[in-house]
Every structure is written in C-alpha cells, then in structure tokens.
Design a protein around this motif. Structure first.
Motif, mmCIF file in Angstrom:
data_model
loop_
_atom_site.group_PDB
_atom_site.id
_atom_site.type_symbol
_atom_site.label_atom_id
_atom_site.label_comp_id
_atom_site.label_asym_id
_atom_site.label_seq_id
_atom_site.Cartn_x
_atom_site.Cartn_y
_atom_site.Cartn_z
ATOM 1 N N GLN A 64 0.824 -1.217 0.000
ATOM 2 C CA GLN A 64 0.000 0.000 0.000
ATOM 3 C C GLN A 64 0.853 1.260 0.000
ATOM 4 O O GLN A 64 0.347 2.358 -0.173
ATOM 5 C CB GLN A 64 -0.906 0.038 1.237
ATOM 6 C CG GLN A 64 -1.939 -1.066 1.285
ATOM 7 C CD GLN A 64 -2.647 -1.109 2.632
ATOM 8 O OE1 GLN A 64 -2.642 -0.139 3.379
ATOM 9 N NE2 GLN A 64 -3.259 -2.240 2.939
ATOM 10 N N ASN A 65 2.152 1.099 0.278
ATOM 11 C CA ASN A 65 3.050 2.249 0.351
ATOM 12 C C ASN A 65 3.925 2.261 -0.907
ATOM 13 O O ASN A 65 4.641 1.297 -1.186
ATOM 14 C CB ASN A 65 3.911 2.129 1.620
ATOM 15 C CG ASN A 65 4.768 3.357 1.858
ATOM 16 O OD1 ASN A 65 5.191 4.025 0.908
ATOM 17 N ND2 ASN A 65 5.040 3.648 3.126
ATOM 18 N N ALA A 66 3.852 3.357 -1.651
ATOM 19 C CA ALA A 66 4.550 3.458 -2.942
ATOM 20 C C ALA A 66 6.049 3.192 -2.795
ATOM 21 O O ALA A 66 6.677 2.669 -3.721
ATOM 22 C CB ALA A 66 4.312 4.834 -3.545
ATOM 23 N N THR A 67 6.638 3.513 -1.622
ATOM 24 C CA THR A 67 8.071 3.313 -1.437
ATOM 25 C C THR A 67 8.391 1.895 -0.960
ATOM 26 O O THR A 67 9.553 1.526 -0.830
ATOM 27 C CB THR A 67 8.646 4.277 -0.380
ATOM 28 O OG1 THR A 67 8.183 3.867 0.905
ATOM 29 C CG2 THR A 67 8.227 5.717 -0.641
ATOM 30 N N GLY A 68 7.356 1.118 -0.655
ATOM 31 C CA GLY A 68 7.593 -0.223 -0.113
ATOM 32 C C GLY A 68 7.892 -0.188 1.375
ATOM 33 O O GLY A 68 8.175 -1.213 1.990
ATOM 34 N N GLY A 69 7.811 1.010 1.962
ATOM 35 C CA GLY A 69 8.008 1.127 3.408
ATOM 36 C C GLY A 69 6.790 0.616 4.159
ATOM 37 O O GLY A 69 5.791 0.199 3.552
ATOM 38 N N CYS A 70 6.859 0.643 5.479
ATOM 39 C CA CYS A 70 5.742 0.161 6.294
ATOM 40 C C CYS A 70 4.574 1.145 6.197
ATOM 41 O O CYS A 70 4.781 2.341 6.023
ATOM 42 C CB CYS A 70 6.180 0.021 7.747
ATOM 43 S SG CYS A 70 7.596 -1.089 7.949
ATOM 44 N N ALA A 71 3.352 0.622 6.288
ATOM 45 C CA ALA A 71 2.155 1.483 6.324
ATOM 46 C C ALA A 71 2.058 2.040 7.735
ATOM 47 O O ALA A 71 1.716 1.312 8.676
ATOM 48 C CB ALA A 71 0.920 0.674 5.952
ATOM 49 N N GLU A 72 2.347 3.320 7.851
ATOM 50 C CA GLU A 72 2.514 3.889 9.191
ATOM 51 C C GLU A 72 1.230 3.913 10.012
ATOM 52 O O GLU A 72 1.274 3.713 11.221
ATOM 53 C CB GLU A 72 3.141 5.280 9.118
ATOM 54 C CG GLU A 72 4.601 5.283 8.675
ATOM 55 C CD GLU A 72 5.502 4.368 9.512
ATOM 56 O OE1 GLU A 72 5.196 4.141 10.700
ATOM 57 O OE2 GLU A 72 6.501 3.859 8.970
ATOM 58 N N PHE A 73 0.097 4.153 9.358
ATOM 59 C CA PHE A 73 -1.129 4.244 10.168
ATOM 60 C C PHE A 73 -1.407 2.914 10.883
ATOM 61 O O PHE A 73 -1.905 2.886 11.997
ATOM 62 C CB PHE A 73 -2.338 4.681 9.319
ATOM 63 C CG PHE A 73 -2.951 3.561 8.527
ATOM 64 C CD1 PHE A 73 -2.504 3.269 7.252
ATOM 65 C CD2 PHE A 73 -3.968 2.791 9.076
ATOM 66 C CE1 PHE A 73 -3.048 2.221 6.534
ATOM 67 C CE2 PHE A 73 -4.515 1.735 8.359
ATOM 68 C CZ PHE A 73 -4.055 1.453 7.089
HETATM 69 C C1 LIG Z 1 5.924 4.816 3.372
HETATM 70 O O1 LIG Z 1 7.216 4.396 3.770
HETATM 71 C C2 LIG Z 1 8.118 5.451 4.089
HETATM 72 C C3 LIG Z 1 9.456 4.818 4.398
HETATM 73 O O2 LIG Z 1 9.937 4.162 3.262
HETATM 74 C C4 LIG Z 1 7.581 6.246 5.256
HETATM 75 O O3 LIG Z 1 8.457 7.327 5.541
HETATM 76 C C5 LIG Z 1 6.201 6.754 4.936
HETATM 77 O O4 LIG Z 1 5.654 7.405 6.069
HETATM 78 C C6 LIG Z 1 5.304 5.629 4.510
HETATM 79 N N1 LIG Z 1 4.025 6.152 4.080
HETATM 80 C C7 LIG Z 1 2.874 5.801 4.619
HETATM 81 C C8 LIG Z 1 1.641 6.447 4.032
HETATM 82 O O5 LIG Z 1 2.756 4.997 5.531
#
Ligand SMILES: *[C@@H]1O[C@H](CO)[C@@H](O)[C@H](O)[C@H]1NC(C)=O
Ligand SMILES: *[C@@H]1O[C@H](CO)[C@@H](O)[C@H](O)[C@H]1NC(C)=O
Ligand SMILES: *[C@@H]1O[C@H](CO)[C@@H](O)[C@H](O)[C@H]1NC(C)=O
Ligand SMILES: *[C@@H]1O[C@H](CO)[C@@H](O)[C@H](O)[C@H]1NC(C)=O
Ligand SMILES: *[C@@H]1O[C@H](CO)[C@@H](O)[C@H](O)[C@H]1NC(C)=O
Length: 355
Positions: free
Chosen positions: A241-250
């Motif tokens: 769900q995250n374009a960067t492949g990072g964790c979904a922070e919410f």
């Molecule tokens: C997506 O991942 C990046 C780290 O790669 C993080 O900084 C960012 O907050 C994340 N976005 C969401 C919407 O969770």
C-alpha cells in the motif's frame, strides 16, 4: 519508581508464570490453557466452520508441520500459541486442539476439556462485525466466549461440583491474541490520515475488549495472558500500500496505540476485579526488533513473504521459499514458525531470548 515498559511486561509475564509454578506440581501440569483470538492462534477451528472463509487447511501451509500436514494454522509449521503452550509446561507440546474438534468426539469431549481448548477463529476481531465482509463468517470473540461458557458447564458436570470447577478455571491460563483484523479492515471505513479518528477507533476497540475480558472473569477466568498486535504495517500485504515499499505507518500507529490502550484497560481491570492477574505481551516491540535488526535475530528476509507475496495468498503454485527459517513472514500477514517461536520465547522469558 517508574519501571521501563519492557521490564514491566517481562515482570508481569513472570507473574503469570510464577502463578503456575507455585501450585503443586500436579496442578502445574494439569492446569488447562484456553485460547481465544484470530488467525494468529487458530489451530483448525475454521476447518470445522463450513461458512468461515479464512482457511489455511491447504498447502503450502503446514509444510514444516509433522507429515507436512496443513492443519488450519496460518504458518509453515506451528504458530505462536503452540510455542507458548510448550514453554508454559512440559505437558503441552502444542496448543490444545480446537474446541470444535473436541466437540466432534463426544466420548472423550469432557475429559479432553481438562487440558484446555482453543476457540480462535481466523478473521475474527474484537468487534462483532469484524471479519464478516471479507470472510463471509468468522467465530467472533463474543461467540468464542459463549462457547467457553458451555465448556464451563461441561466441566462442572464432569467434576461434579461448582467449587471444583472454580478452582480449576482459576488456575487455568487464558491466552488472547486478537485485534489485528480491526487494523486490517480500518482503511475500508476510515480516513487513514486522521490520527484523531484512529485514536477514537482504537479506544472503542479496547473498551470493547475490556467488556469481553470482564465476561471471562465472571465465568471464572483469573490469569489473562494478552498478546498485543504486531507491527502489521510492515507485513507484506501492508507494504504494497506504500509506494516506497516502506511500512504502512497508520497500521503501526494503530498497533502501538492498541498496546498503550490495553495497558490501561488491563491495569483498570486488575484494580477493579479481585484476583485478576494479567500479562500483556508486547508483540509490537518483539517483532519490530527483528525487522530493525534481522541478522542479530537470525533472519535473512524480514520484508517479503516466504509463500506468496503482498497481494497473493499462500497456496499451491505460488512462489515458496526453501529456507523458511530465514524468513520473518510466512505469508502476506502471518509469521513463520521460527519467527513465532522467537516471539514466544521473548514474551515468556523476556526480550533477548533467542532460538
Ligand atoms: C511509506 O514508507 C516510508 C518509508 O519508506 C515512510 O516514511 C512513509 O511514512 C510511509 N508512508 C505511509 C503512508 O505509511
Ligand atoms: C456442554 O454443555 C452445554 C451447555 O449446558 C450442553 O448444551 C452440551 O450438551 C454439553 N455438551 C456435552 C458433550 O455434554
Ligand atoms: C482526513 O483527515 C485529514 C487529516 O485530519 C483531513 O485533512 C482530511 O480532510 C480528511 N479527509 C476526509 C475525506 O475526511
Ligand atoms: C464502539 O462504537 C460502536 C459504533 O460506532 C458503538 O455501538 C459501541 O457502543 C462503541 N463501544 C464502546 C465500548 O465504546
Ligand atoms: C505476486 O504473485 C503473483 C502470483 O504468483 C504474481 O502474479 C504477481 O506478479 C506477484 N506480485 C509481485 C509484486 O511480485
């Protein structure tokens, strides 16, 4: 004096363990374990629930279980509650069987109840509506507790006295692992960028959890081992769900809020209800430690799933890794057997316990 959060958890986890160990040896090995929750701790309930859509009774699930048997566990082998049960007493090699499986063998049903039962159902949540949209049916936490209420009557019938039942149920351990599905469903009905909305939702969920735990207390439960929510935002299904492949922070915010909120819910319950003992396992921290430091925790891959990927479920024909012990995630949401073992060790004995 303020006790650091992690120490406190270890301390409270020990309070439950010490509770078992101070009983007579016989009582220690005989104390039943009852398990409630979702797919993280389901050991085959949903196999026996025709309409329940969240099923893991097919390969490659179970590939590392004895005889490579798919048992209904969402894992290549055992899950976290199998490992916890094993650590709690030599008497248990695995989680007790599903309540529904025990029920299907009438002649041994009541006797088997004395070793406990597992009521957990994949897809279930704390709120009564959770899971139905995605999985058609789940056995809700409320229903799981109703099943336990019938178990209480069955045990009383077997032991012949309410007093004996009370003694047995008060010495039993009640493991809860539920709440992940509330976070998984959250984006479908909520604004994921509004932190206030998330906070209110989590408060509602944990207050509802409190009502369930209070009902368990009224049914005779005293020793509660509550497992928190893992950093689900880092699961393969959430990373896509995250374009960067990072964790979904919410989702991770939600898991942390859940833990903090459960700390106060459990403290309140223990002040209000005489004899209420609990431990709250910080699965968030334990799992995040592995994600932040894979090598130090013996993992080589903590991002992608061993079986399937972030969008594809684990089933025959999808990719399957050969080195399962190197992976943190088995499928798009669930940990591998080895990750579960390591988490169980950390929750029972404290952070830093490694396989
Ligand atoms: C997506 O991942 C990046 C780290 O790669 C993080 O900084 C960012 O907050 C994340 N976005 C969401 C919407 O969770
Ligand atoms: C267990 O107890 C419930 C509730 O009293 C009862 O309906 C059920 O028949 C009992 N099961 C067995 C196998 O005795
Ligand atoms: C979602 O929440 C953010 C932050 O509070 C707000 O700016 C935005 O307008 C909200 N979106 C909707 C559709 O309500
Ligand atoms: C949680 O929210 C639902 C609906 O939004 C409401 O019916 C319920 O009473 C709330 N529960 C608690 C414990 O606040
Ligand atoms: C996930 O697996 C499916 C089925 O094997 C495949 O079609 C899809 O391309 C994979 N997605 C990614 C991001 O690798």
């Amino acid at each position: 004096m303020a006790i650091p959060a992690q120490k406190l958890l270890v301390f409270v986890a020990y309070a439950v363990l010490t509770g078992i160990m101070t009983l007579s040896v016989r009582a220690a090995i005989d104390a039943p374990i009852f398990i409630f929750g979702d797919s993280n701790v389901d050991v085959g309930t949903n196999n026996l629930c025709k309409e329940c859509g969240a099923k893991a009774n097919h390969p490659y699930n179970g590939i590392d279980f004895p005889f490579s048997k798919p048992t209904g566990r969402f894992s290549n082998g055992k899950n976290i509650v199998d490992h916890i049960a094993r650590l709690l007493g030599k008497y248990y090699k695995l989680s007790p069987p599903p309540f529904l499986a025990l029920l299907s063998h009438k002649s041994t049903f009541k006797r088997n109840l004395l070793r406990g039962a597992n009521f957990a159902s994949g897809g279930a949540g704390i709120l009564k509506e959770t899971g139905f949209k995605h999985f058609h049916k789940v056995i809700t936490l409320e229903e799981q507790i109703e099943q336990f209420a019938t178990v209480r009557e069955n045990i009383t019938e077997l032991l012949g006295s309410p007093k004996a039942t009370d003694d047995l149920l008060q010495s039993s351990i009640y493991i809860f692992n539920v709440g992940s599905n509330e976070l998984i469903e959250y984006p479908f009905a909520h604004n994921t960028s509004d932190p206030e909305e998330l906070k209110q939702y989590i408060a509602n969920v944990t207050q509802t959890y409190a009502i369930h735990l209070m009902n368990m207390y009224l049914l005779g439960a005293r020793k509660f081992a509550v497992i928190g929510i893992a950093p689900l935002g880092c699961a393969p299904a959430a990373r896509v769900q995250n374009a960067t492949g990072g964790c979904a922070e919410f989702m991770n915010d939600g898991a942390r809020l859940f833990h903090v909120s459960m700390q106060s819910v459990l403290t309140d319950l223990s002040l209000m209800l005489k004899g209420f003992k609990y431990s709250l396992g910080n699965l968030y921290t334990v799992t995040m430690n592995a994600i932040d430091n894979p090598r130090g925790n013996g993992f080589k891959e903590v991002i992608s799933a061993c079986c399937g990927n972030g969008t594809t479920d684990c089933k025959v024909g999808v990719n399957l890794c050969s080195n399962r012990d190197d992976y943190l995630f088995w499928d798009k949401f669930h940990p591998t057997d080895r990750a579960s073992k390591q988490a169980a060790l950390a929750l029972v004995y404290g952070e830093g316990s490694k396989c």
